[in-house]
Design an enzyme around this catalytic site. Structure first.
Site, PDB file in Angstrom:
ATOM      1  N   GLY A  18      47.915 -12.576  45.807  1.00 52.63           N
ATOM      2  CA  GLY A  18      48.045 -12.709  47.172  1.00 52.63           C
ATOM      3  C   GLY A  18      49.250 -12.092  47.960  1.00 52.63           C
ATOM      4  N   PRO A 190      50.010  -8.134  26.640  1.00 50.41           N
ATOM      5  CG  PRO A 190      50.873 -10.325  27.077  1.00 50.41           C
ATOM      6  CD  PRO A 190      51.345  -8.979  26.530  1.00 50.41           C
ATOM      7  CB  THR A 191      50.343  -5.456  30.755  1.00 44.01           C
ATOM      8  OG1 THR A 191      51.347  -6.543  31.104  1.00 44.01           O
ATOM      9  CG2 THR A 191      50.475  -4.482  31.717  1.00 44.01           C
ATOM     10  CB  CYS A 386      45.847 -32.557  61.489  1.00 40.16           C
ATOM     11  SG  CYS A 386      44.188 -32.825  61.705  1.00 40.16           S
ATOM     12  CG  MET A 389      48.255 -36.540  66.857  1.00 40.70           C
ATOM     13  SD  MET A 389      46.610 -37.199  67.124  1.00 40.70           S
ATOM     14  CE  MET A 389      46.234 -36.851  68.623  1.00 40.70           C
ATOM     15  CD  GLN A 390      43.056 -38.119  62.425  1.00 37.79           C
ATOM     16  OE1 GLN A 390      42.907 -38.643  61.516  1.00 37.79           O
ATOM     17  NE2 GLN A 390      42.165 -37.098  63.013  1.00 37.79           N
ATOM     18  CD  GLU A 410      39.737 -39.605  57.211  1.00 33.74           C
ATOM     19  OE1 GLU A 410      40.550 -39.430  58.023  1.00 33.74           O
ATOM     20  OE2 GLU A 410      39.754 -38.864  56.104  1.00 33.74           O
ATOM     21  CG  HIS A 515      46.117 -28.155  60.876  1.00 30.25           C
ATOM     22  ND1 HIS A 515      46.560 -28.832  59.789  1.00 30.25           N
ATOM     23  CD2 HIS A 515      44.980 -28.783  60.851  1.00 30.25           C
ATOM     24  CE1 HIS A 515      45.998 -29.883  59.474  1.00 30.25           C
ATOM     25  NE2 HIS A 515      44.835 -29.849  59.991  1.00 30.25           N
ATOM     26  CD  GLU A 517      49.783 -27.023  59.711  1.00 26.63           C
ATOM     27  OE1 GLU A 517      49.996 -27.402  60.865  1.00 26.63           O
ATOM     28  OE2 GLU A 517      48.805 -27.432  58.788  1.00 26.63           O
TER      29      GLU A 517
HETATM   30  N1  GLN Z   1      41.177 -36.910  57.847  1.00 24.66           N
HETATM   31  C1  GLN Z   1      41.571 -36.605  59.217  1.00 24.66           C
HETATM   32  C2  GLN Z   1      40.251 -36.121  60.048  1.00 24.66           C
HETATM   33  O1  GLN Z   1      39.097 -35.640  59.608  1.00 24.66           O
HETATM   34  C3  GLN Z   1      42.634 -35.540  59.408  1.00 24.66           C
HETATM   35  C4  GLN Z   1      42.215 -34.323  58.744  1.00 24.66           C
HETATM   36  C5  GLN Z   1      43.438 -33.312  58.808  1.00 24.66           C
HETATM   37  O2  GLN Z   1      44.592 -33.953  58.695  1.00 24.66           O
HETATM   38  N2  GLN Z   1      43.272 -32.202  58.529  1.00 24.66           N
HETATM   39  O3  GLN Z   1      40.277 -36.181  61.167  1.00 24.66           O
END
Ligand code: GLN
Length: 544
Positions: A18, A190-191, A386, A389-390, A410, A515, A517
């Site tokens: 990659g 191996p190459t 994500c 945060m939750q 969840e 996200h 990132e």
């Molecule tokens: N599990 C959580 C949701 O589905 C958070 C998902 C995540 O962190 N990408 O909402």
């Protein structure tokens, strides 16, 4: 007409195909060409969304909501460009579309066969990418290793493309050259075997990139040249590097850019690597360290520690640190350890900042919540991505608002305090077991509240970020949580969804439902990560 470069791997997986593909793309881009890259995954999975990150690494998400292989992230980071759904193919995706076409009578009654119908589908998809992106060069990375059964049809597609456009198609084989310690010699066998396996598929490698712990010397290059049937100048040394961003410069030092263009009989349009060279100079120079702890659960695999599951988070931290002229020191903290051994929490003080990244399922949740509480109460910069945060929302609801049973639907389907809940559409999907590609995915708009940490970071009101989750902040709790001091710093106005939470009087306490990132690039670090690192730098001066 576009030029195509196929990249296949030999000897073993994880040799850095990659990064090699992204680096070749970068070289060609620096020569003034429009370049894009395609990843082929040989899995039956239609996309990467249904794969466990411990097995397959991070699930990368593009703006258009494709859940794909982490290599697409590498391409985006190297090329500083957004890549879309067409650039990601799996066996499942290809077969699914051929079968759908058959059901729609698109083959007009003829017998549909694995060969040539599957390779034809692959080829038409590759050509579609070239056409839609108007690229001069399309790099195509074929996942897996030559000699295995799974990627044969993709190699067959590559062979057929070469037959159709001999002057417009090149093959690169990335292999690994082991050095056995007690013998002390780098081995080429191996190459050689890999190159022959590629020959068996009807393909002659135009270049061999020899991955090894140290650079390949003259005798090794000569040997590979003779036995693998190519010019020694086309055997490129790809020694281990401290940072993958050095690779394009190393390849150029080996003359790869000129050799590729020579084979295509094309002249360079320019040769400008200055931005990239500056980046690598910053990466390599001595800088004072900044220590970031990432609390997760997808890096433990038996006795080994894997970081692939969080690769974009790691890269985003690095990009921001480099932009702040600091040396990133990233450490892994196991979420579950904070559940059983509470004294571990004290160790968090050793970190300049803490991140809780994305995740799924209940394992490790309570450990992460304890970490968040500790960061909130002890003024340690905290960045929740994500799930992070939750969980920050749940922690705030429990410990600041006194909703002791607060949780996410969840983790407890029957909860009476679903501070994080499932939306109506999602509920229906889960009932039908319609899991594939049905989360809230891809780019969503977000409006930032003025005078917040987020507004300081973004310096703009309207932003767009990438999502991948099923559960959401429950608006029924919004008023109460806000009254107690939670700041709703970002919302999606269209659906009235909470996208960012912050708290006041804290050096940095930010949780984002998206996200960030995924959008950080070495030449364009993400503003929230920069703000987090700035706060971590300040925190470092905190008296012990
Ligand atoms: N599990 C959580 C949701 O589905 C958070 C998902 C995540 O962190 N990408 O909402």
């Amino acid at each position: 007409m576009a030029n195509y470069i196929f990249v296949a791997g030999g000897v073993m997986s994880s040799v850095g195909k990659g990064a090699a593909t992204a680096s070749i793309a970068k070289i060609l881009e620096s020569r003034g060409f429009k370049v894009t890259a395609v990843k082929i995954d040989p899995y039956i999975n239609v996309d990467a969304g249904t794969m466990n990150p411990v097995e397959h690494g991070e699930v990368f998400v593009t703006d258009d909501g494709t859940e794909c292989d982490q290599d697409i992230g590498n391409y985006e980071r190297f090329l500083n460009q957004n890549i879309g759904n067409d650039n990601y193919m799996t066996t499942g995706k290809v077969y699914l579309s051929v079968i759908q076409k058959e059901r729609n009578l698109e083959f007009e009654g003829r017998c549909v066969e694995v060969v040539p119908d599957i390779p034809n589908e692959v080829i038409s998809r590759i050509k579609k990418v070239a056409k839609n992106t108007k690229s001069d060069f399309v790099l195509i990375e074929i996942g897996g290793t030559v000699g295995e059964y799974q990627n044969l049809l993709f190699l067959e597609s590559a062979r057929m493309m070469k037959l159709q456009n001999p002057r417009k198609t090149l093959f690169v084989l990335v292999t690994y050259l082991p050095t056995i310690k007690i013998i002390g010699e780098m081995k080429t066998k191996p190459t050689q075997t890999s190159a022959r396996l590629l020959n068996e598929a009807g393909i002659q490698a135009d270049f061999i990139l020899g991955r090894a712990s140290v650079p390949l010397d003259g005798p090794r290059k000569k040997k590979i040249s003779i036995f693998c049937n190519l010019d020694p100048k086309d055997v490129i040394s790809a020694a281990d590097v401290d940072s993958i961003y050095e690779i394009p410069l190393n390849f150029e030092r080996e003359g790869l850019g000129d050799r590729i263009l020579k084979k295509f009989r094309i002249r360079s349009r320019k040769n400008d690597f200055s931005d990239w060279q500056n980046l690598v100079n910053t990466i390599k120079k001595e800088k004072s360290p900044i220590k970031i702890g990432i609390v997760g659960k997808y890096f433990e695999s038996g006795e080994f520690s894997l970081t692939d599951s969080y690769i974009s988070v790691i890269e985003a931290v690095k990009h921001a640190c480099w932009a702040c002229d600091r040396e990133p020191v990233i450490e892994w903290l196991s979420a579950q350890k904070f559940e059983t051994e509470k004294q571990n929490l004290e160790k968090l003080k050793e970190y300049d900042g803490i991140i809780v990244p994305g995740g799924f399922g209940i394992r490790g949740i309570e450990g992460k919540i304890s970490v968040i509480k500790y960061c909130r109460e002890n003024n340690i910069p905290y960045f929740g991505l994500c799930l992070g945060m939750q969980l920050a929302t749940i922690e705030f609801a429990r410990n600041v608002c006194g909703i002791s049973l607060a949780t996410s639907r969840e983790f407890d389907e029957k909860t009476i305090e679903p501070v994080i809940d499932i939306m109506k559409e999602q509920k229906g999907l889960l009932k039908k077991k319609d899991y594939g590609a049905t989360m809230r995915l891809g780019a969503w708009d977000c409006s930032i509240k003025p005078n917040t940490i987020s507004s300081r970071a973004y310096q703009q009101e309207d932003i767009s970020e990438r999502h991948r989750h099923r559960y959401e902040f429950n608006n029924n709790y919004r008023e109460l949580l806000e009254k107690k001091g939670l700041i709703i710093a970002g919302v999606n106005k269209e659906k009235d969804l909470v996208e960012i939470v912050e708290i006041k009087n804290h050096p940095f306490f930010v949780g984002v439902q998206f996200h960030p990132e995924l959008k950080s690039r070495p030449l364009a670090p993400h503003p929230l990560f920069i703000e987090f690192i700035r706060a971590s730098i300040k925190n470092k001066k905190r008296p012990a």
